[in-house]
Structure formats: structure tokens, C-alpha cells
Design a protein around this motif. Sequence first.
Motif, PDB file in Angstrom:
ATOM      1  N   SER A  29     -31.687  -1.526 -44.767  1.00 36.33           N
ATOM      2  CA  SER A  29     -30.447  -1.264 -44.035  1.00 36.33           C
ATOM      3  C   SER A  29     -29.309  -2.064 -44.654  1.00 36.33           C
ATOM      4  O   SER A  29     -29.445  -3.268 -44.915  1.00 36.33           O
ATOM      5  CB  SER A  29     -30.626  -1.655 -42.563  1.00 36.33           C
ATOM      6  N   PRO A  31     -26.425  -3.207 -43.445  1.00 33.29           N
ATOM      7  CA  PRO A  31     -26.005  -4.414 -42.723  1.00 33.29           C
ATOM      8  C   PRO A  31     -26.957  -5.589 -42.959  1.00 33.29           C
ATOM      9  O   PRO A  31     -26.520  -6.739 -43.051  1.00 33.29           O
ATOM     10  CB  PRO A  31     -26.006  -3.966 -41.256  1.00 33.29           C
ATOM     11  N   ARG A  66     -20.954   0.721 -50.021  1.00 36.98           N
ATOM     12  CA  ARG A  66     -21.635   1.852 -49.412  1.00 36.98           C
ATOM     13  C   ARG A  66     -21.347   1.969 -47.919  1.00 36.98           C
ATOM     14  O   ARG A  66     -21.491   3.046 -47.334  1.00 36.98           O
ATOM     15  CB  ARG A  66     -23.145   1.747 -49.647  1.00 36.98           C
ATOM     16  N   LEU A  67     -20.961   0.869 -47.317  1.00 35.81           N
ATOM     17  CA  LEU A  67     -20.569   0.898 -45.906  1.00 35.81           C
ATOM     18  C   LEU A  67     -19.125   1.339 -45.723  1.00 35.81           C
ATOM     19  O   LEU A  67     -18.645   1.446 -44.595  1.00 35.81           O
ATOM     20  CB  LEU A  67     -20.768  -0.487 -45.277  1.00 35.81           C
ATOM     21  N   ARG A 211     -32.378   7.379 -50.455  1.00 39.80           N
ATOM     22  CA  ARG A 211     -30.998   7.665 -50.838  1.00 39.80           C
ATOM     23  C   ARG A 211     -30.942   8.863 -51.796  1.00 39.80           C
ATOM     24  O   ARG A 211     -30.209   9.824 -51.579  1.00 39.80           O
ATOM     25  CB  ARG A 211     -30.374   6.431 -51.476  1.00 39.80           C
ATOM     26  N   CYS A 245     -29.486   9.231 -44.256  1.00 46.10           N
ATOM     27  CA  CYS A 245     -28.204   8.532 -44.410  1.00 46.10           C
ATOM     28  C   CYS A 245     -27.962   7.573 -43.251  1.00 46.10           C
ATOM     29  O   CYS A 245     -27.494   6.443 -43.451  1.00 46.10           O
ATOM     30  CB  CYS A 245     -27.059   9.539 -44.499  1.00 46.10           C
ATOM     31  N   ARG A 246     -28.274   8.006 -42.051  1.00 44.97           N
ATOM     32  CA  ARG A 246     -28.059   7.149 -40.875  1.00 44.97           C
ATOM     33  C   ARG A 246     -29.053   5.993 -40.864  1.00 44.97           C
ATOM     34  O   ARG A 246     -28.715   4.880 -40.446  1.00 44.97           O
ATOM     35  CB  ARG A 246     -28.181   7.974 -39.599  1.00 44.97           C
ATOM     36  N   GLU A 247     -30.256   6.245 -41.314  1.00 43.04           N
ATOM     37  CA  GLU A 247     -31.290   5.217 -41.321  1.00 43.04           C
ATOM     38  C   GLU A 247     -30.871   4.028 -42.196  1.00 43.04           C
ATOM     39  O   GLU A 247     -31.070   2.868 -41.829  1.00 43.04           O
ATOM     40  CB  GLU A 247     -32.583   5.830 -41.847  1.00 43.04           C
ATOM     41  N   ARG A 249     -27.706   3.629 -43.331  1.00 43.36           N
ATOM     42  CA  ARG A 249     -26.270   3.413 -43.106  1.00 43.36           C
ATOM     43  C   ARG A 249     -25.464   3.738 -44.358  1.00 43.36           C
ATOM     44  O   ARG A 249     -24.570   2.984 -44.758  1.00 43.36           O
ATOM     45  CB  ARG A 249     -26.010   1.979 -42.645  1.00 43.36           C
ATOM     46  N   ARG A 251     -22.709   5.381 -45.504  1.00 43.68           N
ATOM     47  CA  ARG A 251     -21.538   5.976 -44.870  1.00 43.68           C
ATOM     48  C   ARG A 251     -20.888   7.050 -45.739  1.00 43.68           C
ATOM     49  O   ARG A 251     -20.505   8.114 -45.252  1.00 43.68           O
ATOM     50  CB  ARG A 251     -20.538   4.850 -44.564  1.00 43.68           C
ATOM     51  N   LEU A 254     -23.063  10.130 -45.938  1.00 40.88           N
ATOM     52  CA  LEU A 254     -23.036  10.841 -44.665  1.00 40.88           C
ATOM     53  C   LEU A 254     -21.777  11.700 -44.550  1.00 40.88           C
ATOM     54  O   LEU A 254     -21.830  12.851 -44.090  1.00 40.88           O
ATOM     55  CB  LEU A 254     -23.101   9.844 -43.510  1.00 40.88           C
ATOM     56  N   GLU A 284     -13.747  10.405 -41.664  1.00 40.13           N
ATOM     57  CA  GLU A 284     -14.678   9.449 -42.270  1.00 40.13           C
ATOM     58  C   GLU A 284     -14.201   9.010 -43.649  1.00 40.13           C
ATOM     59  O   GLU A 284     -14.232   7.818 -43.980  1.00 40.13           O
ATOM     60  CB  GLU A 284     -16.069  10.084 -42.356  1.00 40.13           C
TER      61      GLU A 284
END
Length: 406
Positions: A29, A31, A66-67, A211, A245-247, A249, A251, A254, A284
Motif C-alpha cells: 500500500s 501510504p 503515485r498518490l 499494478r 488500483c484501490r487495493e 492506492r 490514484r 484509477l 481526479e
Amino acid sequence: MTGRVSERSVRASAPEYQGALGSLSVNASLPDVLEEGMRGAREAELSGDLHEAARCRLAVAEACRRLGRTGEADRAWKASYRAARAAGHEGAMAWALWSGGTLARQRGAFRLAYRLLHLAAEAGERGGDVVARGYSLAGLAETGRIQGDYASVARLHEQLLTEARRRGEARHTVWALEGIAQMYRNTGRFDEALALFEEAAETAERAEDRRGWAWALRGIADVLSARDGDVERALTLLSRAEEACREIRLRSALAYNHKMRGNVLYRAGRYGQARELYAQALDEFRGMDEPRGTALSRLGLVKTEARLGATAARTAAELTALRTELERIGLLHARDLVDGAAAELGTDPLPEPTGSEPGTERRALPDTGAEALRAADPEALRSADPEGLRAVDPEAPRSAEREELR
């Protein structure tokens, strides 16, 4: 395309996670990566370990990029470079420059991207870090491909694919397959594009590369929608990719997934739903300061609004303004994209910008890009020992799989 990635590849790794962060999974992840990177950077700086500080700041830069936290990513890659330079470590300098060049491309600053990636390739060669050099060459190839100059980068993509397969680098194999597939798709060679996207998805799945798998599913969905009109299968694939993508993160990935979902719905004539997806993607991309995605989402919105009743005059004005914006960003195929939309919507020909002549738009890469690509010789990669890629850095992970990050 012949041959498959070596069976030596078992699990994908992320070579931008180095030193104390080298055990992080490529699917970690973001974060969590950011938290680990910040903690490691503080500890390294307190202990005076500049090389480790550079490595940790690199992970911070990539997680922030990437975030979609582009300002923080910009500060982090520069801090990584300063620490690497103070440590006198060319390989770490190369990775920092690669990160900066990748960020520049994401933000639409193509000239800067070429310059930084060229410098990264040179630093990687001087420092003997063939992985950093390979990533930098791939970054140059991807920048040219995104700009739409396929003639300048197709051979480099093929060369990098050959080298990735030779060394069993699953992540880089997936990147190259997807890049070549995208060029095929954009030039109407749908069958060849689909075959490569499917190979990329299979390779990524075997390597547990969530990814790369998500990006490959997006490509498959696009081809199935454009070639076959298979709306439901395309939407199902995009839903699966969105979960990945959500798993992690992802962004930016996504947002591109949402834009592609808009494309699929638009082709199916479901214009109201397409408009909602394009609007979501636009928000976004704007939140990430990503001008290419912003402009392409705007193009989708203009087309759906036209289908939903916008006047021809309004549509023509918006397309003309959008063409100018796309060309300003540096997307060489901008005129084709917008003129194609104008023809589809019955608003062509669009007026030329004041003072310009039809057909005089620039079709070549900027001088910086052309020079960087001319110097992008993968010879050093061909002569490298596949089993000794990390010889410069014995503390780093020795797994063979690599990737080009988007």
C-alpha cells in the motif's frame, strides 16, 4: 513478438524500494510505503547515512507521485538527489533523476522529462547500475510514446522487451508489452494489440504484479470495446482492474481506469453514464495536477455533451480550445484526436489558430527529446550479466524482476 519471459521470474519486485526498504512488496500500500520511507529517511539523516537517506527519499518520492501528491514528490526526489550527490553515489543519483523525470512526464513537462531521464541514464552508466540505466531508457521510450511519436520509439521498446525477456525481468517485460500493444492499438492493429495485452496480463499475474496486471486489463478492455463492441466484458475487466488500483492506492491508474470506462460507455451510446465517468476522471486528474489526463477527460466530456444536445457552435469552440491545449502540452497526435472528434460530431473543419497555416503543426519531438532518444543505446544492457545486475549494490534485493513505473 517471439519468446516469453523466463521462468526464473517468480514474483515481481520494485527496485525503487532499496536499502532498509528493500523488503517492501511491489504491491505494498502506498501510504504504508510513504510512512516507512519517511521514518527511514529521518533515521538515516540523523545517523549521517546519506546513501540510505537518498534511498528512503526515493521511495517517498515514488509513493507521493503515485498518490498524486506531486508537490511532495518533487521535493522528495530532489532531496534524494542532493543526498546521493553528497554521498558521491552515482547509482543513487541516477534513481533520483529517474524519479524526477517520471514525475515531469506525469505532469506534462516533456522537455524536462527527457532531460532528467537522459541524465539518469548517463549517471546509471557511470555508476554501473544497469537497472537504473534500463529504467531511464524505458522512461525515455515511454515519454516519446505518450507524445505520439511512435517512429522514434518503437525500436527502443522492442529492444528493451528483448532484454527484459532475456534476463527474466517480469515487471519490465510487462511494461514493454503494454507499450508496444498501445502503439498497435492506436494505429488500428487491434488483433496484435490484444495478443500483447493478454500476454502482459498473464505475465503480470504469474509475477504477482497487481499494478501491471491492472494496466493490462485496461488495455484488453479498450480493445474489446473498440474492436468488438463487447461492452459488458470490457466493463467487467475494468472493475477487476479498479479493485487492484484501490487495493494499492494507485490514484493515477484509477483515474485512467475511470476515463476508459467513460470511453467504453460512450462507444456503446450510453452518453449520460459516460459523462459522469469523464467528469469524475476530470476531477481526479485535476486534483493530481496531471494535464494529459485532464485534457483527454475534457475531450470525452465535449463529445458526450455534443451527443446530449450541445450546439455545434459550442462544440466547435470547445474542441478548438482543447486542440490548442493538447498541442501546448506537447501531445503530437493532438490534432488527429481533436479533428477526428470534430469529424465524428459534424463540426469540422475547425478554425486554425490565428497566424497558423494548415498542416504546419509540429510533428517532431522537441530537440531535447530527439537528442535523448538518439543517445538511448541499450548496448550496456545487452552486455550485462543477467545474474549480476545488483553487483554495484550488494545490500539491495537480488530478485531479477524490474518495472517501469507510470
